[in-house]
Scaffold this motif. Sequence first.
Motif, PDB file in Angstrom:
ATOM      1  N   LYS A  31      26.545  10.721  -9.882  1.00 57.56           N
ATOM      2  CA  LYS A  31      26.717   9.879 -11.077  1.00 57.56           C
ATOM      3  C   LYS A  31      28.150   9.413 -11.305  1.00 57.56           C
ATOM      4  O   LYS A  31      28.376   8.361 -11.875  1.00 57.56           O
ATOM      5  CB  LYS A  31      26.263  10.645 -12.318  1.00 57.56           C
ATOM      6  N   ARG A  84      10.978   6.011 -15.816  1.00 55.46           N
ATOM      7  CA  ARG A  84      10.939   4.927 -14.813  1.00 55.46           C
ATOM      8  C   ARG A  84      11.596   5.463 -13.556  1.00 55.46           C
ATOM      9  O   ARG A  84      12.187   6.537 -13.554  1.00 55.46           O
ATOM     10  CB  ARG A  84      11.656   3.696 -15.352  1.00 55.46           C
ATOM     11  N   TYR A  93      10.551  10.911 -14.523  1.00 60.49           N
ATOM     12  CA  TYR A  93      11.574  11.517 -13.663  1.00 60.49           C
ATOM     13  C   TYR A  93      12.476  12.406 -14.502  1.00 60.49           C
ATOM     14  O   TYR A  93      13.343  11.945 -15.200  1.00 60.49           O
ATOM     15  CB  TYR A  93      12.263  10.402 -12.872  1.00 60.49           C
ATOM     16  N   ASP A 138      17.591   4.919 -10.203  1.00 55.48           N
ATOM     17  CA  ASP A 138      18.394   3.990  -9.417  1.00 55.48           C
ATOM     18  C   ASP A 138      19.738   4.645  -9.222  1.00 55.48           C
ATOM     19  O   ASP A 138      20.443   4.874 -10.212  1.00 55.48           O
ATOM     20  CB  ASP A 138      18.531   2.664 -10.196  1.00 55.48           C
ATOM     21  N   PRO A 139      20.131   5.088  -8.044  1.00 53.18           N
ATOM     22  CA  PRO A 139      19.659   4.698  -6.715  1.00 53.18           C
ATOM     23  C   PRO A 139      18.685   5.653  -6.026  1.00 53.18           C
ATOM     24  O   PRO A 139      18.464   5.506  -4.819  1.00 53.18           O
ATOM     25  CB  PRO A 139      20.959   4.642  -5.923  1.00 53.18           C
ATOM     26  N   GLU A 140      18.078   6.598  -6.729  1.00 55.82           N
ATOM     27  CA  GLU A 140      17.167   7.516  -6.035  1.00 55.82           C
ATOM     28  C   GLU A 140      16.025   6.772  -5.332  1.00 55.82           C
ATOM     29  O   GLU A 140      15.607   7.147  -4.231  1.00 55.82           O
ATOM     30  CB  GLU A 140      16.551   8.526  -7.012  1.00 55.82           C
ATOM     31  N   ASN A 162      13.463  10.738 -17.779  1.00 53.28           N
ATOM     32  CA  ASN A 162      13.476   9.285 -17.622  1.00 53.28           C
ATOM     33  C   ASN A 162      12.031   8.838 -17.417  1.00 53.28           C
ATOM     34  O   ASN A 162      11.230   9.566 -16.835  1.00 53.28           O
ATOM     35  CB  ASN A 162      14.308   8.892 -16.403  1.00 53.28           C
ATOM     36  N   ASP A 181      21.370  12.451  -6.985  1.00 49.59           N
ATOM     37  CA  ASP A 181      22.246  11.289  -7.074  1.00 49.59           C
ATOM     38  C   ASP A 181      23.672  11.735  -7.392  1.00 49.59           C
ATOM     39  O   ASP A 181      23.934  12.908  -7.656  1.00 49.59           O
ATOM     40  CB  ASP A 181      21.701  10.221  -8.027  1.00 49.59           C
TER      41      ASP A 181
HETATM   42  N1  GLY Z   1      20.201   7.669 -11.162  1.00 50.88           N
HETATM   43  C1  GLY Z   1      20.081   7.915 -12.534  1.00 50.88           C
HETATM   44  C2  GLY Z   1      19.100   7.122 -13.248  1.00 50.88           C
HETATM   45  O1  GLY Z   1      18.396   6.301 -12.696  1.00 50.88           O
HETATM   46  O2  GLY Z   1      18.983   7.336 -14.452  1.00 50.88           O
END
Ligand code: GLY
Length: 429
Positions: free
Chosen positions: A214, A287, A269, A290-292, A285, A212
């Motif tokens: 950032k 969950r 993740y 976003d946006p992956e 992470n 991503d």
């Molecule tokens: N794209 C970074 C996040 O979802 O934390």
Amino acid sequence: MKILVIGSGGREHALAWKLRQSPHAERIFCAPGNAGTAEIGENVTIPANDLRALVRFAKENRIDLTVVGPDDPLAAGIVDLFAAEKLRAFGPTKSAARIEASKIFAKELMRAQKIPTAEANTFSDSNEAVRYCERAKFPVVIKADGLALGKGVTIASDPTTARSTIDEMMNQGRFADAGLRIVIEEFLSGTECSLHALVDGRNYLLLESARDHKRALDGDNGPNTGGMGAFSPADNWNSKLQAQFEKQIMRPLLRGLLQGGINFRGLLYPGLIITSGGLRVLEFNCRFGDPETQALLPRMKSDLLPLLEATIDGTIDRCAIEWDSRAAVTVVLASAGYPGKYETGKPISGLEDAAKLEDIHIFHAGTRRVNGQIETAGGRVLAITALGSTIEHARGRAYDAAARIHFENCHYRRDIALGAAAANIRELS
Ligand code: GLY
Ligand code: AMP
């Protein structure tokens, strides 16, 4: 099956869109959703952090599966509340979600399992933290322990910045309780990569790699955001790194969690950085990214629903995922000013025109429909994903679609996947 997706971002639209395609999905609800999720399911006006109301809705409507998008409700224990009512929910319990919700907890786990990560010290006293910085090698990375909407990390290049960051976090309550304790760690240089794993407690199944972007502005300038674009597969990932990742990170991590009595079931993740000294974990992470997610799911050929169910049931070792070999590039269209102050209520035009293009998926984030007109309602407004035979191809298509969409003060980065596209071309020629 009746499915409830919790959240209102591009990630949740992508999850709802993918789940809608499952032959087992009868009805999809989204709480609170956006103008995009309203087109594929039914929006429910309950905010993602109103846990009691969500439980009540799931009970009353006999929801078979709830998929939790954002980190906050997970950290607040939504999955525990659902379980207490015998409701099935995809995502880790409150104690397992600490892997994201407490950077100190994650660091301790990594230290105990010798998982490669940045050298770090934790502080609950601001004077001690400042004194530490007087002797530290700069830049240093200062992180609030708790969740801070993706804004809890500051890279301080000098002692003055470090001092003011520590003061804001620990004394001035910039992130409320999330900043009372902090982590100060060494700055790592390298390229980043996001790996997603469906973890069922004992086993895991990896998704394809993604990267991503950032920072808010082209050339990785400007402040950190939730993410301004993504692409998959990642250009900096290969099978050798994947083998290292599984051996040095995933397996010890699952072992450490189980040793600590934590049965992590959900999406894990790890954010990784590839340094000259090898792979390092930047954060975990708990969950979907976003946006992956908006780049990954259009590449996933398999039905997502049985994969989520297998994760909950502890049978992910019997699953496999079939992937589209094409590349995906996702460009986020944001309101100017994001991640700072921005205006909302701007009418959006060109959505239908853009959607006509081949292999384009338009995922809504901060959008709402008012009197039939779709308008902006958030910082990140839309995520446009294109598939293509190469990253360059997908990139061209995503930007063609972006050019057809208009709203006042629309801002997007022009360099999503740019370096990767160039590398891809060099590799092929
Ligand atoms: N794209 C970074 C996040 O979802 O934390
Ligand atoms: P995190 O929320 O911990 O992933 O941090 C957000 C972003 O800050 C990461 O994606 C990196 O770009 C950057 N970052 C975090 N930790 C470090 C570090 N130790 N060295 C360099 N950059 C970092």
